[in-house]
Scaffold this active site. Structure first.
Site, PDB file in Angstrom:
ATOM      1  N   ASP A 273       0.843  -1.200   0.000  1.00 31.41           N
ATOM      2  CA  ASP A 273       0.000   0.000   0.000  1.00 31.41           C
ATOM      3  C   ASP A 273       0.878   1.250   0.000  1.00 31.41           C
ATOM      4  OD1 ASP A 273      -1.955   1.893   0.196  1.00 31.41           O
ATOM      5  OD2 ASP A 273      -2.551   1.400   2.267  1.00 31.41           O
ATOM      6  N   LYS A 280       1.574   7.963   0.159  1.00 35.23           N
ATOM      7  CA  LYS A 280       1.978   8.040   1.567  1.00 35.23           C
ATOM      8  C   LYS A 280       3.362   8.682   1.681  1.00 35.23           C
ATOM      9  CE  LYS A 280      -0.376   3.879   3.305  1.00 35.23           C
ATOM     10  NZ  LYS A 280      -1.243   4.530   4.294  1.00 35.23           N
ATOM     11  N   ASP A 350      -5.826   6.318  -0.883  1.00 35.72           N
ATOM     12  CA  ASP A 350      -5.189   5.580   0.209  1.00 35.72           C
ATOM     13  C   ASP A 350      -6.216   4.873   1.096  1.00 35.72           C
ATOM     14  OD1 ASP A 350      -3.161   4.596   1.721  1.00 35.72           O
ATOM     15  OD2 ASP A 350      -2.727   6.468   2.793  1.00 35.72           O
ATOM     16  N   ARG A 354     -11.113  -0.425   2.209  1.00 34.52           N
ATOM     17  CA  ARG A 354     -12.568  -0.515   2.262  1.00 34.52           C
ATOM     18  C   ARG A 354     -13.167  -0.724   0.877  1.00 34.52           C
ATOM     19  NH1 ARG A 354     -12.808   5.131   5.265  1.00 34.52           N
ATOM     20  NH2 ARG A 354     -10.827   4.278   5.962  1.00 34.52           N
TER      21      ARG A 354
HETATM   22  N1  BES Z   1      -3.278   0.322   5.142  1.00 32.12           N
HETATM   23  C1  BES Z   1      -3.668   1.600   5.603  1.00 32.12           C
HETATM   24  C2  BES Z   1      -3.936   1.621   7.107  1.00 32.12           C
HETATM   25  C3  BES Z   1      -2.740   1.412   7.996  1.00 32.12           C
HETATM   26  C4  BES Z   1      -1.961   2.479   8.387  1.00 32.12           C
HETATM   27  C5  BES Z   1      -2.444   0.170   8.471  1.00 32.12           C
HETATM   28  C6  BES Z   1      -0.887   2.291   9.223  1.00 32.12           C
HETATM   29  C7  BES Z   1      -1.378  -0.034   9.324  1.00 32.12           C
HETATM   30  C8  BES Z   1      -0.591   1.023   9.695  1.00 32.12           C
HETATM   31  C9  BES Z   1      -4.942   2.065   4.909  1.00 32.12           C
HETATM   32  O1  BES Z   1      -5.110   1.648   3.612  1.00 32.12           O
HETATM   33  C10 BES Z   1      -4.884   3.556   4.872  1.00 32.12           C
HETATM   34  O2  BES Z   1      -3.994   4.071   4.283  1.00 32.12           O
HETATM   35  N2  BES Z   1      -5.846   4.176   5.540  1.00 32.12           N
HETATM   36  C11 BES Z   1      -5.910   5.593   5.609  1.00 32.12           C
HETATM   37  C12 BES Z   1      -7.365   5.983   5.567  1.00 32.12           C
HETATM   38  C13 BES Z   1      -7.597   7.426   5.364  1.00 32.12           C
HETATM   39  C14 BES Z   1      -7.122   7.886   4.010  1.00 32.12           C
HETATM   40  C15 BES Z   1      -9.073   7.691   5.517  1.00 32.12           C
HETATM   41  C16 BES Z   1      -5.264   6.046   6.908  1.00 32.12           C
HETATM   42  O3  BES Z   1      -5.348   5.315   7.911  1.00 32.12           O
HETATM   43  O4  BES Z   1      -4.628   7.088   6.907  1.00 32.12           O
HETATM   44 ZN    ZN Z   2      -4.168  -0.169   3.156  1.00 34.80          ZN
HETATM   45 ZN    ZN Z   3      -4.136   2.919   2.203  1.00 34.16          ZN
END
Ligand code: BES
Ligand code: ZN
Ligand code: ZN
Length: 502
Positions: A273, A280, A350, A354
């Site tokens: 990811d 990121k 990101d 979901r």
């Molecule tokens: N895979 C990430 C969540 C994550 C972050 C898991 C850190 C483990 C450690 C997920 O896909 C993500 O990036 N989520 C975003 C959501 C946001 C854009 C609403 C997040 O958590 O920042």
């Molecule tokens: Zn993710």
């Molecule tokens: Zn993500």
């Protein structure tokens, strides 16, 4: 490593090391510890009287027996205060003892799989906890080490000693159970530890096929054409930035006799990811190889289910893809048509987990399941809310959530529920589509859950956000730093208990 059950008494057993336990603050030694103490001419009480060892939690003391008993060493292991003792500390003590002896270069050791006189924990729980503690604590990821392998120390044999035949026959099944569960956790940990270039969606699908062949599961892998035909617009959008084709992995386990119903386990498998166009920050981006921890757990769960012959039909759905930026990547602002028919406005590429889960949840409806359990490293916000050790739980069914809580109590995998009140749905209303994939910063974990809820239908469902516990930044008593395999023991325990009560 081999676990061998044997009849005997440790004070007369010949081994590189035997393990004896002691509670902090206890005046008297435990019965079995006293027997070793007596046979060795008071070596154990000597160490305690010297003040070197108090029995503090996980405190080790290594005693050389100098021929007083047949084994070369006694490892004295502290259990902490008796009043604070519970099964999870027992797992920890078993792990700490095994790690200590391994690091000393001991290749074989022996111990009783229970504590004499402790009646609060059954013999079966004691021995399962002990074996899991030893296995899980000794885990190491060495797949890509080519140098200095000879320096890596390994325990080859553990003898579980019981004084009578009855004990052996009672424990035999537990040994098999604990080994099957531990191996499933190992599998999940190996997959999560592996780097993204060695576990692309195609490779993951191949691994799932191999696991299926070896354990009698059915495996079906949907490729891009099939996804298009079905209309998995959300999963395909996430995959569109990568050259690696996505895979929708389906594993199925059928019980040998009567099934108590169908349970679907969904595991998020973003093999890397990067955030996509909503890229990121580069710091710690390497960690995002663990964004398939839900999928890894699902594969482990199915493997364990088949070895334990659980009485449920289990279906694992594992949407697998990379999330990368490129000229063909999906964009913030795009509107996707998901498998359910609902349209989704992409606010952030990101928030991809979901999206792929939305299609998997929609797909799960065809099985008319008794329960849907999804495991996903869904939100960084869950780490902010609950910390690194805790799984966030949301769901639409109180009974199922209670089952998760009970299983969590037993396995020591910490789970805490967050509310899914309807108002949270407001945050993910879209002006231009049916729903949007981000609901702003407040309650970020919950709006992730609220998003998933829209795709669940009427079936009992629980969502487990494992973003925190999927990876351990430091060593825990029986979880070495790194991939944890979280979720495997939890869901297997839930299903095993369900069998008992229904
Ligand atoms: N895979 C990430 C969540 C994550 C972050 C898991 C850190 C483990 C450690 C997920 O896909 C993500 O990036 N989520 C975003 C959501 C946001 C854009 C609403 C997040 O958590 O920042
Ligand atoms: Zn993710
Ligand atoms: Zn993500």
């Amino acid at each position: 490593m081999k676990i061998i059950l044997q009849r005997g008494r440790l004070e007369s057993f010949t081994s590189e090391a035997v393990v004896a336990f002691h509670f902090e603050g206890d005046e008297k030694l435990l019965r079995d510890t006293e027997a070793m103490n007596k046979a060795s001419g008071g070596l154990i009480s000597g160490v305690i009287q010297s003040g070197d060892f108090q029995g503090e939690l996980y405190q080790p003391s290594l005693i050389y027996t100098k021929g007083t008993i047949p084994s070369t060493r006694i490892l004295l292991m502290g259990l902490g205060k008796r009043s604070d003792f519970h099964l999870d500390k027992w797992r920890g003590a078993a792990s700490k003892a095994a790690q200590f002896l391994r690091d000393k270069g001991v290749k074989e050791f022996s111990l009783y799989p229970y504590l004499s006189g402790e009646r609060k924990i059954s013999l079966e729980d004691f021995s399962q906890g002990l074996i899991e503690g030893i296995y899980l604590g000794l885990y190491r990821f060495t797949e890509f080490k080519t140098e200095e392998m000879e320096k890596i120390k390994k325990v080859e044999q553990v003898h579980l000693v019981t004084p009578d035949e009855r004990g052996i026959s009672r424990i035999q099944k537990t040994v098999d159970t604990a080994e099957a569960i531990s191996q499933a956790v190992y599998l999940a940990r190996d997959l999560v530890s592996r780097p993204a270039n060695r576990k692309t969606p195609s490779m993951l699908a191949q691994i799932a096929k191999e696991v299926a062949e070896n354990t009698g599961l059915r495996c079906e892998v949907l490729n891009v054409d099939e996804m298009k035909k079905l209309g998995m617009g959300a999963l395909l959008a996430v995959a569109s930035g990568s050259r690696e084709p996505p895979k929708f992995i389906i594993l199925e386990y059928k019980p040998p006799s009567n099934s108590l119903g169908r349970v679907v386990v969904i595991g998020k498998a973003i093999t890397f990811d990067s955030g996509g166009l909503s890229l990121k920050p580069s710091e710690n981006m390497d960690k995002m190889k663990h964004d398939m921890g839900g999928g890894a757990a699902a594969i482990g769960i199915l493997r364990a289910a088949s070895q334990l012959k659980l009485p449920f039909q289990l279906i694992a759905l594992i949407p697998a893809t990379e999330n990368l930026p490129s000229g063909s990547a999906y964009r913030p602002g795009d509107i996707l048509t998901s498998l359910s028919g609902k349209t989704i406005e992409v606010i952030s590429t990101d928030a991809e987990g979901r999206l792929i889960l939305a299609d998997a949840l929609a797909y799960s409806q065809r099985f008319k399941p008794k329960a849907i359990i999804d495991l996903a490293t869904l939100t960084g916000a869950c780490i902010i809310a609950l910390g690194e050790n805790v799984t966030g739980m949301m769901g639409n069914d109180d009974e199922l959530k209670a089952r998760v809580r009970r299983a969590a109590d037993r396995t020591g995998e910490k789970v805490w529920e967050l509310p899914l009140w309807e108002e949270y749905g407001e945050q993910i209303k879209s002006e231009v589509a049916d729903i949007k994939n981000v609901g702003g910063r407040p309650a970020g974990t919950i709006t992730g859950g609220a998003f998933l809820k829209k795709f669940v239908g009427e079936y009992p469902w629980v969502h487990l956000d494992i973003a925190g516990p999927v990876w351990a930044d430091k060593d825990k008593p029986y979880i070495p730093k790194g991939a944890t395999g979280v979720g495997v023991r939890l869901v297997v325990q839930l299903l095993r208990e369900w069998k008992v009560s229904s």
